[in-house]
Write a protein that holds these residues in place. Structure first.
Motif, PDB file in Angstrom:
ATOM      1  N   ARG A 105      -8.879  62.498   8.002  1.00  0.00           N
ATOM      2  CA  ARG A 105      -9.676  61.571   8.470  1.00  0.00           C
ATOM      3  C   ARG A 105     -10.894  62.378   8.952  1.00  0.00           C
ATOM      4  O   ARG A 105     -11.926  61.679   8.725  1.00  0.00           O
ATOM      5  CB  ARG A 105      -9.002  60.775   9.435  1.00  0.00           C
ATOM      6  CG  ARG A 105     -10.084  59.464   9.903  1.00  0.00           C
ATOM      7  CD  ARG A 105      -9.518  58.843  10.984  1.00  0.00           C
ATOM      8  NE  ARG A 105      -7.744  58.616  11.020  1.00  0.00           N
ATOM      9  CZ  ARG A 105      -7.202  57.778  10.614  1.00  0.00           C
ATOM     10  NH1 ARG A 105      -7.524  56.692  10.176  1.00  0.00           N
ATOM     11  NH2 ARG A 105      -5.806  57.924  10.873  1.00  0.00           N
ATOM     12  N   ARG A 143     -13.449  50.878   8.797  1.00  0.00           N
ATOM     13  CA  ARG A 143     -12.681  50.782   7.914  1.00  0.00           C
ATOM     14  C   ARG A 143     -11.691  52.307   8.096  1.00  0.00           C
ATOM     15  O   ARG A 143     -10.641  52.311   7.964  1.00  0.00           O
ATOM     16  CB  ARG A 143     -12.931  50.599   6.591  1.00  0.00           C
ATOM     17  CG  ARG A 143     -13.580  49.274   6.255  1.00  0.00           C
ATOM     18  CD  ARG A 143     -12.483  48.227   5.727  1.00  0.00           C
ATOM     19  NE  ARG A 143     -11.791  48.861   4.426  1.00  0.00           N
ATOM     20  CZ  ARG A 143     -12.227  48.716   3.374  1.00  0.00           C
ATOM     21  NH1 ARG A 143     -13.190  48.426   3.350  1.00  0.00           N
ATOM     22  NH2 ARG A 143     -11.724  49.375   2.437  1.00  0.00           N
ATOM     23  N   CYS A 147      -7.123  53.391   8.557  1.00  0.00           N
ATOM     24  CA  CYS A 147      -6.574  53.911   7.454  1.00  0.00           C
ATOM     25  C   CYS A 147      -5.128  54.441   7.857  1.00  0.00           C
ATOM     26  O   CYS A 147      -5.309  55.252   8.804  1.00  0.00           O
ATOM     27  CB  CYS A 147      -7.512  55.279   6.650  1.00  0.00           C
ATOM     28  SG  CYS A 147      -8.802  54.431   5.696  1.00  0.00           S
ATOM     29  N   ASN A 149      -3.144  55.939   5.355  1.00  0.00           N
ATOM     30  CA  ASN A 149      -2.550  57.017   4.515  1.00  0.00           C
ATOM     31  C   ASN A 149      -3.496  57.741   3.833  1.00  0.00           C
ATOM     32  O   ASN A 149      -4.944  57.460   3.799  1.00  0.00           O
ATOM     33  CB  ASN A 149      -1.483  56.307   3.415  1.00  0.00           C
ATOM     34  CG  ASN A 149      -2.186  55.210   2.948  1.00  0.00           C
ATOM     35  OD1 ASN A 149      -3.191  55.382   2.013  1.00  0.00           O
ATOM     36  ND2 ASN A 149      -1.515  54.041   2.662  1.00  0.00           N
ATOM     37  N   GLU A 151      -4.023  57.904   0.500  1.00  0.00           N
ATOM     38  CA  GLU A 151      -5.065  57.184  -0.598  1.00  0.00           C
ATOM     39  C   GLU A 151      -5.906  56.201  -0.044  1.00  0.00           C
ATOM     40  O   GLU A 151      -7.153  56.287  -0.553  1.00  0.00           O
ATOM     41  CB  GLU A 151      -3.855  56.386  -1.120  1.00  0.00           C
ATOM     42  CG  GLU A 151      -2.892  57.388  -1.961  1.00  0.00           C
ATOM     43  CD  GLU A 151      -1.910  58.296  -1.224  1.00  0.00           C
ATOM     44  OE1 GLU A 151      -1.592  57.707   0.029  1.00  0.00           O
ATOM     45  OE2 GLU A 151      -1.487  59.250  -1.751  1.00  0.00           O
ATOM     46  N   GLU A 152      -5.834  55.823   1.162  1.00  0.00           N
ATOM     47  CA  GLU A 152      -6.933  54.882   1.886  1.00  0.00           C
ATOM     48  C   GLU A 152      -8.157  55.526   2.206  1.00  0.00           C
ATOM     49  O   GLU A 152      -9.296  54.939   1.898  1.00  0.00           O
ATOM     50  CB  GLU A 152      -6.100  54.020   2.875  1.00  0.00           C
ATOM     51  CG  GLU A 152      -5.277  52.867   2.601  1.00  0.00           C
ATOM     52  CD  GLU A 152      -4.661  52.300   3.773  1.00  0.00           C
ATOM     53  OE1 GLU A 152      -5.080  52.442   5.008  1.00  0.00           O
ATOM     54  OE2 GLU A 152      -3.663  51.620   3.422  1.00  0.00           O
ATOM     55  N   LEU A 153      -7.909  56.696   2.684  1.00  0.00           N
ATOM     56  CA  LEU A 153      -8.992  57.642   3.046  1.00  0.00           C
ATOM     57  C   LEU A 153      -9.738  57.971   1.760  1.00  0.00           C
ATOM     58  O   LEU A 153     -10.985  57.905   1.831  1.00  0.00           O
ATOM     59  CB  LEU A 153      -8.567  58.849   3.884  1.00  0.00           C
ATOM     60  CG  LEU A 153      -8.198  58.931   5.276  1.00  0.00           C
ATOM     61  CD1 LEU A 153      -7.570  60.165   5.329  1.00  0.00           C
ATOM     62  CD2 LEU A 153      -9.097  58.432   6.024  1.00  0.00           C
ATOM     63  N   ALA A 155     -10.075  56.127  -1.061  1.00  0.00           N
ATOM     64  CA  ALA A 155     -10.778  55.214  -1.488  1.00  0.00           C
ATOM     65  C   ALA A 155     -11.836  54.948  -0.679  1.00  0.00           C
ATOM     66  O   ALA A 155     -12.948  54.409  -1.281  1.00  0.00           O
ATOM     67  CB  ALA A 155      -9.740  53.787  -1.448  1.00  0.00           C
ATOM     68  N   ILE A 156     -11.878  54.904   0.799  1.00  0.00           N
ATOM     69  CA  ILE A 156     -13.182  54.636   1.477  1.00  0.00           C
ATOM     70  C   ILE A 156     -14.248  55.543   1.243  1.00  0.00           C
ATOM     71  O   ILE A 156     -15.446  55.483   1.153  1.00  0.00           O
ATOM     72  CB  ILE A 156     -12.833  54.795   2.844  1.00  0.00           C
ATOM     73  CG1 ILE A 156     -12.079  53.520   3.517  1.00  0.00           C
ATOM     74  CG2 ILE A 156     -14.029  54.938   3.938  1.00  0.00           C
ATOM     75  CD1 ILE A 156     -11.436  53.406   4.764  1.00  0.00           C
ATOM     76  N   ASN A 159     -15.855  54.700  -2.165  1.00  0.00           N
ATOM     77  CA  ASN A 159     -16.662  53.612  -1.930  1.00  0.00           C
ATOM     78  C   ASN A 159     -18.020  53.811  -1.313  1.00  0.00           C
ATOM     79  O   ASN A 159     -19.126  53.400  -1.671  1.00  0.00           O
ATOM     80  CB  ASN A 159     -16.045  52.585  -1.197  1.00  0.00           C
ATOM     81  CG  ASN A 159     -14.852  51.780  -2.063  1.00  0.00           C
ATOM     82  OD1 ASN A 159     -14.782  51.881  -3.152  1.00  0.00           O
ATOM     83  ND2 ASN A 159     -13.805  51.293  -1.242  1.00  0.00           N
TER      84      ASN A 159
END
Length: 331
Positions: A105, A143, A147, A149, A151-153, A155-156, A159
């Motif tokens: 992160r 956002r 997060c 996990n 994968e979410e990091l 993705a952000i 984006n």
């Protein structure tokens, strides 16, 4: 002061006493090995084991790029500084999901903060970048902290970079190039070619600096540690790509220092010619040798030194001395 030696011409690379001898159609040149930080090879260069042993003894890394400027790999000599203690701490932080997520992160946090700094710089100079700043700031502020996990990091970050790359057309308004989204393999236009080439150079810059620390480049956090050779340099490079690679791109294109004649098309790929690569590395090296006042150290440091300092901060985090916070440019 040590420097990076860039080899564009084809020829031979060999040891001559305590120098690195470069023989090419441009002539024969000698470089004291103590003056070299690393060597970046673009041309077709012959070398032998004696040269590699010389590089290992003097802690000089070789980075190899293909004919069209794509990164191929590195000769990473036997580690002189690796510490079993630090490597164990690296592995512990990777294997613990919470500690890994925290570090990953931080890398995304630093990347997005520096992207926003770049955008605000150009907004303050009359560019209408609010449609890009606002959603990226929302991703970073709202956002990212939620997060759960890796994968979410990812993705952000993906984006945020999509908004960011779209902003290039506003920042470079009036330039001969436009970007229609990020395309990597292959790059579909000159701006994508510059982004890919610059990112690859930053990856190698960080890898060289990792070699001078106790850290192991094979253990990353945002980028999964697997059968890939190096991952930690990819993590740390996320912080520096906006303030090094992208600023070089904006200078070269915005000031029309680089033009359509510095690119060539191969099928669907648009790639930098040698002339373009030479322009890019000169501008990048000039940038890395630039100094700025470091508020924490209370002295001037170069941007090249800044990469090493970032790795020292990470090392202190891993051994429990200091919580890691990514560098954010004041520019």
């Amino acid at each position: 002061m040590q420097k990076t030696l860039y080899l564009f011409a084809s020829g031979r690379l060999k040891r001559k006493d305590n120098t690195v001898c470069v023989e090419s159609e441009e002539g024969t040149k000698y470089f004291p090995v103590t003056s070299l930080r690393d060597i970046v090879v673009f041309g077709e260069v012959d070398l032998n084991k004696k040269l590699l042993e010389f590089m290992q003894e003097n802690e000089v890394i070789l980075h190899f790029f293909g004919h069209y400027g794509n990164y191929v790999g590195s000769f990473y000599p036997r580690e002189h500084y690796n510490s079993g203690y630090v490597i164990l701490r690296q592995a512990e932080h990777y294997l613990d999901p919470g500690r890994r997520l925290n570090l990953a992160r931080k890398f995304v946090e630093g990347a997005l903060a520096n992207i926003l700094q770049v955008l605000r710089y150009y907004q303050n100079r009359g560019k209408d970048l609010a449609p890009y700043i606002e959603p990226i700031a929302c991703l970073a502020g709202d956002r990212l902290p939620l997060c759960g996990n890796i994968e979410e990091l990812m993705a952000i970050e993906g984006n945020a970079r999509a908004y960011y790359y779209d902003s290039f057309n506003i920042i470079l308004e009036g330039a001969p190039f436009v970007i229609k989204g990020r395309s990597k393999r292959p790059p579909a236009d000159p701006l994508n070619a510059l982004i890919s080439f610059g990112n690859s150079l930053i990856y190698t810059k960080v890898l060289t600096e990792i070699y001078k620390t106790h850290l192991d480049p094979r253990i990353g956090y945002l980028h999964a540690t697997n059968f890939r050779r190096f991952t930690l340099n990819l993590d740390v490079a996320e912080i520096f790509k906006p303030i090094f690679a992208d600023r070089v791109l904006f200078t070269l294109v915005g000031k029309k220092m680089i033009g359509s004649g510095d690119f060539e098309r191969h099928g669907t790929a648009v790639l930098l010619k040698e002339s373009g690569r030479r322009l890019y590395v000169k501008e990048l090296e000039d940038k890395l040798q630039t100094t700025f006042y470091h508020r924490r150290l209370k002295r001037n440091v170069s941007y090249q030194t800044l990469i090493r300092l970032e790795l020292y901060k990470l090392e202190k985090h891993l051994i429990g001395e200091e919580t890691y916070e990514p560098f954010v440019s004041r520019w």
